[in-house]
Design a protein around this motif. Sequence first.
Motif, PDB file in Angstrom:
ATOM      1  N   ILE A   1      63.199  29.060  36.647  1.00  0.00           N
ATOM      2  CA  ILE A   1      62.494  28.046  37.440  1.00  0.00           C
ATOM      3  C   ILE A   1      62.578  26.690  36.743  1.00  0.00           C
ATOM      4  O   ILE A   1      62.779  25.665  37.394  1.00  0.00           O
ATOM      5  CB  ILE A   1      61.020  28.460  37.678  1.00  0.00           C
ATOM      6  CG1 ILE A   1      60.955  29.637  38.652  1.00  0.00           C
ATOM      7  CG2 ILE A   1      60.196  27.284  38.191  1.00  0.00           C
ATOM      8  CD1 ILE A   1      59.581  30.282  38.774  1.00  0.00           C
ATOM      9  N   GLU A   2      62.437  26.688  35.427  1.00  0.00           N
ATOM     10  CA  GLU A   2      62.513  25.436  34.669  1.00  0.00           C
ATOM     11  C   GLU A   2      63.897  24.801  34.767  1.00  0.00           C
ATOM     12  O   GLU A   2      64.027  23.585  34.805  1.00  0.00           O
ATOM     13  CB  GLU A   2      62.160  25.694  33.202  1.00  0.00           C
ATOM     14  CG  GLU A   2      60.694  26.035  33.002  1.00  0.00           C
ATOM     15  CD  GLU A   2      60.385  26.624  31.630  1.00  0.00           C
ATOM     16  OE1 GLU A   2      61.313  26.834  30.822  1.00  0.00           O
ATOM     17  OE2 GLU A   2      59.199  26.893  31.371  1.00  0.00           O
ATOM     18  N   ASN A   3      64.944  25.625  34.825  1.00  0.00           N
ATOM     19  CA  ASN A   3      66.319  25.126  34.843  1.00  0.00           C
ATOM     20  C   ASN A   3      66.918  25.000  36.240  1.00  0.00           C
ATOM     21  O   ASN A   3      67.928  24.313  36.412  1.00  0.00           O
ATOM     22  CB  ASN A   3      67.215  26.035  33.989  1.00  0.00           C
ATOM     23  CG  ASN A   3      66.819  25.993  32.532  1.00  0.00           C
ATOM     24  OD1 ASN A   3      66.531  24.937  31.994  1.00  0.00           O
ATOM     25  ND2 ASN A   3      66.776  27.145  31.898  1.00  0.00           N
ATOM     26  N   GLU A   4      66.338  25.669  37.205  1.00  0.00           N
ATOM     27  CA  GLU A   4      66.853  25.663  38.577  1.00  0.00           C
ATOM     28  C   GLU A   4      65.695  25.411  39.547  1.00  0.00           C
ATOM     29  O   GLU A   4      65.181  26.343  40.164  1.00  0.00           O
ATOM     30  CB  GLU A   4      67.504  27.010  38.903  1.00  0.00           C
ATOM     31  CG  GLU A   4      68.623  27.389  37.953  1.00  0.00           C
ATOM     32  CD  GLU A   4      69.026  28.851  38.105  1.00  0.00           C
ATOM     33  OE1 GLU A   4      69.279  29.280  39.249  1.00  0.00           O
ATOM     34  OE2 GLU A   4      69.078  29.546  37.080  1.00  0.00           O
ATOM     35  N   PRO A   5      65.274  24.151  39.666  1.00  0.00           N
ATOM     36  CA  PRO A   5      64.080  23.853  40.455  1.00  0.00           C
ATOM     37  C   PRO A   5      64.193  24.228  41.935  1.00  0.00           C
ATOM     38  O   PRO A   5      63.183  24.331  42.625  1.00  0.00           O
ATOM     39  CB  PRO A   5      63.896  22.347  40.274  1.00  0.00           C
ATOM     40  CG  PRO A   5      65.205  21.842  39.793  1.00  0.00           C
ATOM     41  CD  PRO A   5      65.880  22.965  39.090  1.00  0.00           C
ATOM     42  N   HIS A   6      65.397  24.474  42.440  1.00  0.00           N
ATOM     43  CA  HIS A   6      65.546  24.795  43.861  1.00  0.00           C
ATOM     44  C   HIS A   6      65.669  26.297  44.114  1.00  0.00           C
ATOM     45  O   HIS A   6      65.982  26.705  45.221  1.00  0.00           O
ATOM     46  CB  HIS A   6      66.754  24.056  44.440  1.00  0.00           C
ATOM     47  CG  HIS A   6      66.610  22.572  44.332  1.00  0.00           C
ATOM     48  ND1 HIS A   6      65.628  21.874  44.997  1.00  0.00           N
ATOM     49  CD2 HIS A   6      67.291  21.662  43.606  1.00  0.00           C
ATOM     50  CE1 HIS A   6      65.724  20.590  44.696  1.00  0.00           C
ATOM     51  NE2 HIS A   6      66.722  20.439  43.853  1.00  0.00           N
TER      52      HIS A   6
END
Length: 107
Positions: free
Chosen positions: A15-20
């Motif tokens: 989630i931190e690295n792939e906000p979408h």
Amino acid sequence: MSIRQVSASELKTRIENEPHLFLLDVREPNEFEYARIKNSVLIPLNQIPQRLGELNPQQEIVVICHHGVRSQQACMYLSHSGFKNIANLTGGIDAWSCDCDSSVPRY
């Protein structure tokens, strides 16, 4: 057919690295109101067949429930419906609360 499993700590990093990243919560509305992961989308398990059109089969979807059982069922249904990029949150919102975000209430 094997569904990919993702741990709570792995999901937190993702989630931190792939906000979408699309987080699909398949619990009931009262459970979702009580405890949820930020930016997750609620579609209760029993509504998925009628609401399949709201999901993008090209997007990666991580499915969430209380302990990982209903989400596994949802993953199987999505897989049989042609979705290829799906994962189940092992241990569900309970694992998320224990391992990643203690501000999320346990029940």
